[in-house]
Design a protein around this motif. Structure first.
Motif, mmCIF file in Angstrom:
data_model
loop_
_atom_site.group_PDB
_atom_site.id
_atom_site.type_symbol
_atom_site.label_atom_id
_atom_site.label_comp_id
_atom_site.label_asym_id
_atom_site.label_seq_id
_atom_site.Cartn_x
_atom_site.Cartn_y
_atom_site.Cartn_z
ATOM 1 N N LYS A 278 0.668 -1.011 0.032
ATOM 2 C CA LYS A 278 0.050 -0.088 0.048
ATOM 3 C C LYS A 278 0.794 1.247 0.154
ATOM 4 N N ILE A 279 0.483 2.366 -0.909
ATOM 5 C CA ILE A 279 1.193 3.400 -0.734
ATOM 6 C C ILE A 279 0.402 4.698 -0.380
ATOM 7 N N SER A 280 0.607 5.442 0.670
ATOM 8 C CA SER A 280 -0.095 6.659 0.975
ATOM 9 C C SER A 280 0.863 7.850 0.630
ATOM 10 N N LEU A 281 0.278 8.796 -0.007
ATOM 11 C CA LEU A 281 0.997 10.026 -0.623
ATOM 12 C C LEU A 281 0.101 11.252 0.168
ATOM 13 N N SER A 288 0.353 18.087 -6.874
ATOM 14 C CA SER A 288 -0.884 16.838 -6.961
ATOM 15 C C SER A 288 -0.014 15.743 -6.704
ATOM 16 N N VAL A 289 -0.315 14.810 -5.629
ATOM 17 C CA VAL A 289 0.045 13.346 -5.614
ATOM 18 C C VAL A 289 -1.181 12.533 -6.281
ATOM 19 N N GLN A 290 -2.289 13.295 -6.738
ATOM 20 C CA GLN A 290 -3.267 12.510 -7.269
ATOM 21 C C GLN A 290 -2.959 11.772 -8.599
ATOM 22 N N GLU A 291 -2.223 12.520 -9.317
ATOM 23 C CA GLU A 291 -1.746 11.974 -10.691
ATOM 24 C C GLU A 291 -0.886 10.805 -10.558
ATOM 25 N N ILE A 292 0.156 10.899 -9.754
ATOM 26 C CA ILE A 292 1.298 9.998 -9.233
ATOM 27 C C ILE A 292 0.311 8.584 -8.759
ATOM 28 N N ALA A 293 -0.494 8.687 -7.947
ATOM 29 C CA ALA A 293 -1.225 7.596 -7.342
ATOM 30 C C ALA A 293 -2.030 6.963 -8.613
ATOM 31 N N ARG A 294 -2.722 7.461 -9.398
ATOM 32 C CA ARG A 294 -3.578 7.125 -10.328
ATOM 33 C C ARG A 294 -2.646 6.423 -11.415
ATOM 34 N N LYS A 295 -1.648 7.270 -12.117
ATOM 35 C CA LYS A 295 -1.093 6.697 -13.089
ATOM 36 C C LYS A 295 0.014 5.305 -12.710
ATOM 37 N N HIS A 296 0.448 5.459 -11.698
ATOM 38 C CA HIS A 296 1.470 4.580 -10.994
ATOM 39 C C HIS A 296 1.195 3.372 -10.165
ATOM 40 N N ASN A 304 -3.816 16.990 -2.420
ATOM 41 C CA ASN A 304 -2.653 16.640 -1.433
ATOM 42 C C ASN A 304 -2.766 15.596 -0.617
ATOM 43 N N ALA A 305 -3.757 14.436 -0.825
ATOM 44 C CA ALA A 305 -3.662 13.287 -0.187
ATOM 45 C C ALA A 305 -4.337 12.169 -1.027
ATOM 46 N N SER A 306 -3.558 11.273 -1.528
ATOM 47 C CA SER A 306 -3.755 10.094 -2.545
ATOM 48 C C SER A 306 -3.254 8.713 -1.938
ATOM 49 N N GLY A 307 -3.855 7.953 -2.601
ATOM 50 C CA GLY A 307 -3.330 6.561 -2.046
ATOM 51 C C GLY A 307 -3.425 5.569 -3.332
ATOM 52 N N GLY A 308 -2.567 4.425 -3.340
ATOM 53 C CA GLY A 308 -2.858 3.313 -4.115
ATOM 54 C C GLY A 308 -2.202 2.218 -3.619
ATOM 55 N N TYR A 309 -1.909 1.190 -4.655
ATOM 56 C CA TYR A 309 -1.125 -0.172 -4.097
ATOM 57 C C TYR A 309 -0.562 -0.835 -5.232
ATOM 58 N N SER A 310 0.265 -1.860 -4.876
ATOM 59 C CA SER A 310 0.874 -2.595 -6.042
ATOM 60 C C SER A 310 0.904 -4.080 -5.610
ATOM 61 N N TYR A 311 1.105 -5.112 -6.554
ATOM 62 C CA TYR A 311 1.458 -6.282 -6.282
ATOM 63 C C TYR A 311 2.782 -6.852 -6.252
ATOM 64 N N GLY A 313 5.313 -6.166 -4.407
ATOM 65 C CA GLY A 313 6.242 -6.191 -3.409
ATOM 66 C C GLY A 313 6.789 -5.004 -2.793
ATOM 67 N N LEU A 314 7.104 -4.949 -1.610
ATOM 68 C CA LEU A 314 7.484 -3.654 -0.928
ATOM 69 C C LEU A 314 8.837 -3.069 -1.715
ATOM 70 N N ARG A 315 9.969 -3.823 -1.929
ATOM 71 C CA ARG A 315 11.030 -3.164 -2.335
ATOM 72 C C ARG A 315 10.982 -2.564 -3.808
ATOM 73 N N PRO A 316 10.457 -3.542 -4.587
ATOM 74 C CA PRO A 316 10.181 -2.925 -5.985
ATOM 75 C C PRO A 316 9.199 -1.849 -5.987
ATOM 76 N N THR A 317 8.205 -1.688 -5.046
ATOM 77 C CA THR A 317 7.423 -0.546 -5.165
ATOM 78 C C THR A 317 8.205 0.614 -4.643
ATOM 79 N N VAL A 318 9.100 0.518 -4.007
ATOM 80 C CA VAL A 318 9.779 1.735 -3.265
ATOM 81 C C VAL A 318 10.766 2.412 -4.452
ATOM 82 N N SER A 319 11.193 1.105 -4.979
ATOM 83 C CA SER A 319 12.249 1.340 -6.202
ATOM 84 C C SER A 319 11.225 2.222 -7.398
ATOM 85 N N LYS A 320 10.110 1.883 -7.811
ATOM 86 C CA LYS A 320 9.153 2.594 -8.792
ATOM 87 C C LYS A 320 9.005 3.890 -8.302
ATOM 88 N N PHE A 321 8.590 4.049 -6.941
ATOM 89 C CA PHE A 321 8.459 5.362 -6.645
ATOM 90 C C PHE A 321 9.560 6.190 -6.804
#
Ligand code: 5GP
Ligand code: MN
Length: 337
Positions: A278-281, A288-296, A304-311, A313-321
């Motif tokens: 899970k990612i909270s931005l 705007s963090v909305q676009e980052i949450a939506r696109k990626h 100013n407050a968005s969130g999303g998720y990925s499947y 795993g943690l390290r690859p999600t951090v790298s992607k961010f």
């Protein structure tokens, strides 16, 4: 709301009503749901609040909180109330995906679905809506909804305190998404009996010692500051949850600490849940963090407050961010507050 008179006639005779709100319900989700529940009950309706997952303990004091049905814990009971309601109010979310399995139960219902929400880009699954992505909170919209129905005078202390709590938490104690209209509305709520000092204390000064120490520990050991992007990140692995004995509600609001640093414009909290990462931005100012949450990260939310998720795993999600940060570097560096 265009068809307020249709909604008014729907509500003219007693109905079976379900109110639902998004997974991991926050102060606005619970405050708006309970505020609306108490109002509708006053009109003579039978009202159940059913939510996908548990809410943080600092909301337990709210009147009616102990009657909320939680799908994660009470599947059968939630299925029963969703068998044949007349009306379903969908509060503080904009797509049925945000309520997990409950969305699949609600989508096919004949019940009239009424959306009250302030998130960007709602999906059209409803019959009626009161939607405005420029307001502070869904609780503000519930106040507007009651006023539109001509019932502002019916707002009592209980309703006022629920709505006040939603506004208080969604604006970070009146720090963002405020407006002159909101402050007037809040003045009305205080006049109608909301005890603002008591509520601030119940909501914000409710930590136990272990929780406060945990925040210190996590900030000390799991925070990364990327000055060149004016961004800070907290990451928590599944092992961290065990090692530090972190329970779900403990991380509520954690991401906001990062924005207390001078010059930090964007904050990310990336953590492993049983099946997803899970990612909270959060951000400040115009960034705007909305676009980052939506696109990626398959998510969305507010500017100013968005969130999303990925499947992945943690390290690859951090790298992607981290990899997408250069794309936003200019906007981050040029952001004026
Ligand atoms: P939080 O970071 O507190 O979980 O969520 C902040 C805001 O981001 C929420 O109010 C919600 O609007 C949005 N959000 C969080 N997670 C998701 C998600 O998975 N999908 C979408 N569409 N929005 C999300
Ligand atoms: Mn909200």
């Amino acid at each position: 709301m265009e068809n307020i008179n249709e909604v008014k006639s729907l509500l003219a005779v007693p109905k079976d009503i379900v109110i639902t709100t998004h997974r991991n319900p926050d102060g606005d989700a619970i405050g708006s749901s309970l505020g609306l529940k108490h109002y509708l009950e006053m009109l003579g309706h039978t009202v159940k609040v059913a939510v996908p997952s548990e809410s943080p303990n600092f909301l337990n004091w709210m009147p009616g909180a102990n009657q909320i049905l939680i799908y994660d814990l009470q599947q059968e009971a939630v299925k029963r109330v969703l068998e044949k309601p007349d009306i379903v109010f969908c509060l503080d979310f904009n797509s049925l995906e945000r309520i997990d399995k409950m969305g699949e139960l609600i989508a096919p219902l004949k019940a009239k679905k009424i959306l009250i929400d302030h998130h960007l880009f709602p999906e059209p699954f409803y019959d009626y809506d009161l939607h405005d992505d420029t307001v502070s909170s869904t609780s503000e919209l519930v106040f507007d909804f009651i006023s539109l129905l001509g019932d502002k005078s019916k707002i009592n202390k209980t309703i006022a305190e629920c709505l006040f709590t939603g506004i208080l938490t969604d604006t970070g104690s009146f720090k963002y998404s405020t407006s002159p209209k909101l402050f007037r509305l809040v003045a009305d709520l205080v006049e109608l009996g909301a005890d603002d000092t008591k509520i601030q204390d119940l909501v914000f000064n409710s930590m136990d010692e272990k929780h406060l120490r945990l925040i210190g520990l996590v900030l000390n050991e799991r925070m990364e500051v990327l000055d060149e992007y004016r961004t800070a990140i907290i990451t928590l692995t599944k092992q961290d949850y065990e090692k530090f004995q972190i329970s779900r509600g403990d991380t509520e609001g954690l991401v906001n600490f990062l924005l207390q640093m001078k010059n930090i414009i964007m904050a990310a909290f990336i953590h492993e849940q049983p099946t997803i990462t899970k990612i909270s931005l959060r951000s400040k100012g115009d960034f705007s963090v909305q676009e980052i949450a939506r696109k990626h990260f398959k998510g969305g939310g507010h500017k100013n407050a968005s969130g999303g998720y990925s499947y992945i795993g943690l390290r690859p999600t951090v790298s992607k961010f981290k990899q997408i940060l250069p794309e936003y570097q200019e906007a981050l560096l040029n952001n004026d507050l």
